[in-house]
Design an enzyme around this catalytic site. Structure first.
Site, short mmCIF file in Angstrom:
data_model
loop_
_atom_site.label_atom_id
_atom_site.label_comp_id
_atom_site.label_asym_id
_atom_site.label_seq_id
_atom_site.Cartn_x
_atom_site.Cartn_y
_atom_site.Cartn_z
N ARG A 230 0.90 -1.20 -0.11
CA ARG A 230 -0.16 0.06 0.01
C ARG A 230 1.08 1.09 -0.06
O ARG A 230 2.00 1.32 0.75
CB ARG A 230 -1.02 -0.08 1.23
CG ARG A 230 -2.02 -0.88 1.11
CD ARG A 230 -3.13 -0.28 0.06
NE ARG A 230 -4.38 -1.16 -0.01
CZ ARG A 230 -4.35 -2.48 -0.89
NH1 ARG A 230 -3.44 -2.77 -1.65
NH2 ARG A 230 -5.49 -3.27 -0.76
N GLU A 259 -2.32 7.57 -4.75
CA GLU A 259 -2.69 6.90 -6.11
C GLU A 259 -4.20 7.13 -6.58
O GLU A 259 -4.56 6.99 -7.80
CB GLU A 259 -2.21 5.53 -6.00
CG GLU A 259 -3.31 4.65 -5.36
CD GLU A 259 -2.68 3.10 -5.13
OE1 GLU A 259 -1.50 2.89 -5.12
OE2 GLU A 259 -3.79 2.14 -5.28
N HIS A 291 -0.42 -0.28 -9.90
CA HIS A 291 -0.96 -1.14 -8.83
C HIS A 291 -1.80 -2.45 -9.54
O HIS A 291 -3.01 -2.75 -9.92
CB HIS A 291 -2.35 -0.33 -8.12
CG HIS A 291 -2.81 -1.30 -6.95
ND1 HIS A 291 -3.14 -0.29 -5.79
CD2 HIS A 291 -2.92 -2.52 -6.78
CE1 HIS A 291 -3.50 -1.13 -4.53
NE2 HIS A 291 -3.34 -2.47 -5.12
#
Ligand code: NAD
Length: 325
Positions: A230, A259, A291
């Site tokens: 994360r 993000e 991601h």
């Protein structure tokens, strides 16, 4: 037929949810992320299905409960974006705790191999018929030390992969596995002795900015930091400053603190307004991906199947084995 409102839909989500649904549910696929501005789209739904960058804050959850939504089915493992406490007693929350730990661990090694051996740069050079190899020198991974923070499902697989490369393993976890066949060490030792550091712990109050200025000061000057967990685990400004001043060797980032505004979308025509992300992305020793560590066929199938199984269990009154509480 029960209705599901599925937010932040991409083509691959639609494909796999349609394949696995077998006409069990009436699924509305919304491209928008779930947030206070879009929550009304779920007006008819019994279930809301959301993902990593949806914003399930107190307002959104209370609004969903008020509209009659009974279940929030997260189609991901992490739930740091869900204020589930505010929904207790009003609706239930489920998640997909593991969809493919191999996908993420293998991707972390992919980032390391690319960064270390500059494969991404070589690819760009040779496409332009530039066969010069100056500046592409890496290090042997064999015999180097990798520090793994978080030794759950993904961390353990990453450790196995690193062992295959003949690397020495140092691990840190607040809940060390008593049966582990690798060495746990205090965080300070992991920081100071590792040539590569890979993050595989969840984002919590304790782990937020676990990689900060103080941590970086303890690290080797050539260390490569990998974050496939994360974004909030790394203090972006501190990381950027260290990269700029060459106090660390490189960073492979599949996630980024801010993000939600940028990842998963095409901003190539407009550019981005996040200077830190733009600068990090442009650095020669940084590899930013959007991601995508989870993105394999196997993981997408598992995500759809487990999410729909979670929803079945809820409506059939069965035990919610994947409940967030
Ligand atoms: P897991 O729950 O199996 O393992 C997490 C480990 O972290 C556990 O062993 C836990 O004890 C440890 N931990 C918790 N707090 C810690 C702390 N303060 N310091 C050190 N260790 C701590 O989870 P997992 O399936 O291995 O997933 C790890 C993370 O990967 C998830 O939290 C998620 O954020 C991330 N993830 C990313 C992607 C992606 O596409 N990039 C996909 C799936 C998961």
């Amino acid at each position: 037929m029960k209705k599901i409102a599925l937010f932040d839909t991409k083509a691959y989500d639609k494909e796999w949810f349609e394949k696995c649904n077998n006409d069990r549910y009436d699924i509305s696929f919304f491209e928008s992320k779930l947030n206070p501005q879009t929550v009304e789209l779920a007006r008819e739904a019994d279930v809301v299905c959301a993902f990593v960058n949806d914003d399930l804050n107190r307002f959104v959850i209370e609004r969903l409960a008020h509209m009659g939504v009974q279940l929030i089915a997260m189609r991901c493992a992490g739930y740091s974006n869900v204020d589930y406490h505010s929904g207790q007693g009003k609706l239930k929350f489920v998640r997909v705790p593991a969809y493919s730990p191999y996908a993420v661990a293998e991707f972390a090694m992919g980032l390391l191999l690319s960064l270390n051996r500059k494969i991404h740069k070589a690819y760009n050079r040779t496409r332009d018929f530039n066969f010069n190899i100056n500046g592409l020198t890496g290090m042997d991974l064999h015999g180097k030390t990798v520090g793994v923070i978080g030794t759950g499902k993904i961390g353990k697989i990453f450790i196995d992969i690193c062992r295959g490369f003949g690397m020495r393993i140092l691990a840190f976890d607040v809940y060390p596995d008593p049966n582990a066949d690798f060495e746990y060490v205090p965080l300070g030792k992991l920081f100071s002795e590792s040539d590569v550091i890979s993050l595989h712990c969840p984002l919590t109050e304790q782990t937020k900015h676990i990689i900060n200025k103080k941590a970086i000061e303890q690290m080797k000057s050539h260390v490569i930091i990998l974050n496939t967990s994360r974004g909030g685990l790394c203090e972006s400004q501190a990381l950027f400053a260290a990269l700029k001043e060459k106090r660390i060797g490189g960073a492979g980032l599949d996630v980024y603190e801010e993000e939600a505004e940028w990842f998963f979308e095409d901003h190539s025509a407009q550019g981005i307004q996040d200077d830190t992300l733009a600068l990090l992305t442009a650095m020669p020793n940084v590899l930013v991906t959007s991601h995508q560590a989870f993105l394999t066929e196997e993981a997408l199938q598992n995500i759809a199947e487990v999410t729909l199984d979670n929803i079945d269990a809820f409506f059939e009154g069965k035990e919610l084995v994947n409940e967030i509480k």
